[in-house]
Design an enzyme around this catalytic site. Structure first.
Site, PDB file in Angstrom:
ATOM      1  N   ASP A  35       5.644  44.386  -7.518  1.00 39.96           N
ATOM      2  CA  ASP A  35       4.511  43.999  -6.685  1.00 39.96           C
ATOM      3  C   ASP A  35       3.371  43.609  -7.622  1.00 39.96           C
ATOM      4  O   ASP A  35       2.923  44.429  -8.440  1.00 39.96           O
ATOM      5  CB  ASP A  35       4.103  45.179  -5.796  1.00 39.96           C
ATOM      6  N   VAL A  36       2.884  42.370  -7.517  1.00 36.95           N
ATOM      7  CA  VAL A  36       1.861  41.905  -8.458  1.00 36.95           C
ATOM      8  C   VAL A  36       0.530  42.617  -8.288  1.00 36.95           C
ATOM      9  O   VAL A  36      -0.354  42.494  -9.147  1.00 36.95           O
ATOM     10  CB  VAL A  36       1.650  40.375  -8.348  1.00 36.95           C
TER      11      VAL A  36
ATOM     12  N   ASN B  32       2.579  32.410  -9.538  1.00 33.19           N
ATOM     13  CA  ASN B  32       3.000  31.651  -8.370  1.00 33.19           C
ATOM     14  C   ASN B  32       2.979  32.473  -7.083  1.00 33.19           C
ATOM     15  O   ASN B  32       2.880  31.905  -5.994  1.00 33.19           O
ATOM     16  CB  ASN B  32       4.416  31.112  -8.629  1.00 33.19           C
TER      17      ASN B  32
ATOM     18  N   TYR C  82      -6.747  31.849   2.789  1.00 28.55           N
ATOM     19  CA  TYR C  82      -5.941  31.096   1.816  1.00 28.55           C
ATOM     20  C   TYR C  82      -6.825  30.155   1.001  1.00 28.55           C
ATOM     21  O   TYR C  82      -6.720  30.085  -0.232  1.00 28.55           O
ATOM     22  CB  TYR C  82      -4.851  30.319   2.543  1.00 28.55           C
TER      23      TYR C  82
ATOM     24  N   LYS D  77      -7.447  30.478  -3.046  1.00 33.56           N
ATOM     25  CA  LYS D  77      -7.009  29.422  -3.959  1.00 33.56           C
ATOM     26  C   LYS D  77      -8.182  28.764  -4.674  1.00 33.56           C
ATOM     27  O   LYS D  77      -8.037  28.253  -5.793  1.00 33.56           O
ATOM     28  CB  LYS D  77      -6.180  28.389  -3.193  1.00 33.56           C
TER      29      LYS D  77
END
Length: 261
Positions: A57-58, A84, A172, A176
């Site tokens: 899990d990042v 990613n 989102y 980003k």
């Protein structure tokens, strides 16, 4: 004949979100070019020859540190980190995720920011820190045209025409957009340590979306179609290789001309 500028053989890569549509293409493409690829994801995934899967899990720093220790024990310090992994709300997302901005759930915002921003930051700290200690490396942070430009809400009119509430969610885009300046920050921070940091900004990727969405989207793209996942690989190979040895702090846009209108 191979071109030494793009030669990646023998180098070590870390790809997060490796089980996803883009991540699987990156993992396979880098492995095909001779890289030893550590494929990180929250789920178990089949990986190609030359890659090894890690269930990580990042957002869990200790898990990332354990993965780094395992990678370094087997292959050495990574040369490439591809950030990613990300959460998004697709065109067919459930109603609670895609209602009006005024009622967008706080928990949904937190979940997206946790993976898309904090996850990238932690991966950069752990894997990028190891690269900086080794005095070399390339980090590629994957972003979206919706991090550069506001989402075109008209693309989702087909859902509203059916009586559904649908707006591309705010989280989102915000997440980003944050990636762009995290890249610039780290590019200057690690420049003297020999670590290059760049953003790879992509347009929407074809994934058998609803016909109405595809028609509306493709009408707005100068090239007239969505991005194919394999088309993102060329830019990644460039940023990973010595061909981009003087490229850092940049935003490489692969969007079919979307942002050129």
């Amino acid at each position: 004949m191979s071109d030494p500028l793009f030669d990646l053989s023998g180098r070590v890569a870390v790809v997060t979100g490796s089980a996803g549509q883009l991540g699987s293409v990156y993992t396979a493409g880098l492995a095909e070019r001779g890289m030893r690829v550590a494929a990180l994801d929250v789920v178990d995934a089949v990986v190609p020859e030359g890659a090894r899967g890690y269930r990580v899990d990042v957002t869990d720093r200790s898990a990332l540190e354990e993965a780094l220790a395992a990678i370094e024990a087997e292959w050495g310090t990574p040369h490439l980190l591809v950030n990613n992994a990300a959460l998004d709300s697709p065109p067919d997302a459930p109603a609670e995720e895609v209602g009006p901005f005024e009622s967008y759930p706080e928990a949904s915002f937190d979940a997206v920011m946790d993976v898309n921003v904090k996850g990238v930051l932690l991966c950069c700290q752990v894997f990028g820190g190891a690269m900086a200690a080794a005095r070399r490396g390339s980090i590629v942070n994957v972003s979206s045209v919706y991090g550069m430009l506001s989402p075109v809400q008209d693309l989702y009119e087909f859902r509203r025409a059916r009586g559904e509430a649908f707006f591309k969610p705010v989280a989102y885009s915000v997440s980003k957009s944050a990636i762009l300046n995290l890249t610039r920050y780290l590019a200057t921070y690690w420049a003297k340590a020999g670590v290059r940091v760049n953003t790879l900004t992509l347009a929407g990727v074809w994934n058998d979306q609803p016909r109405e969405f595809l028609e509306a989207y493709e009408a707005r793209v100068p090239l007239g179609r969505m991005l194919r996942a394999e088309e993102a690989l060329g830019a990644l190979v460039f940023l990973a290789s010595d061909a981009s040895s003087y490229v850092t702090g940049s935003n490489v846009v692969v969007d079919g001309g979307w942002s050129a209108w």
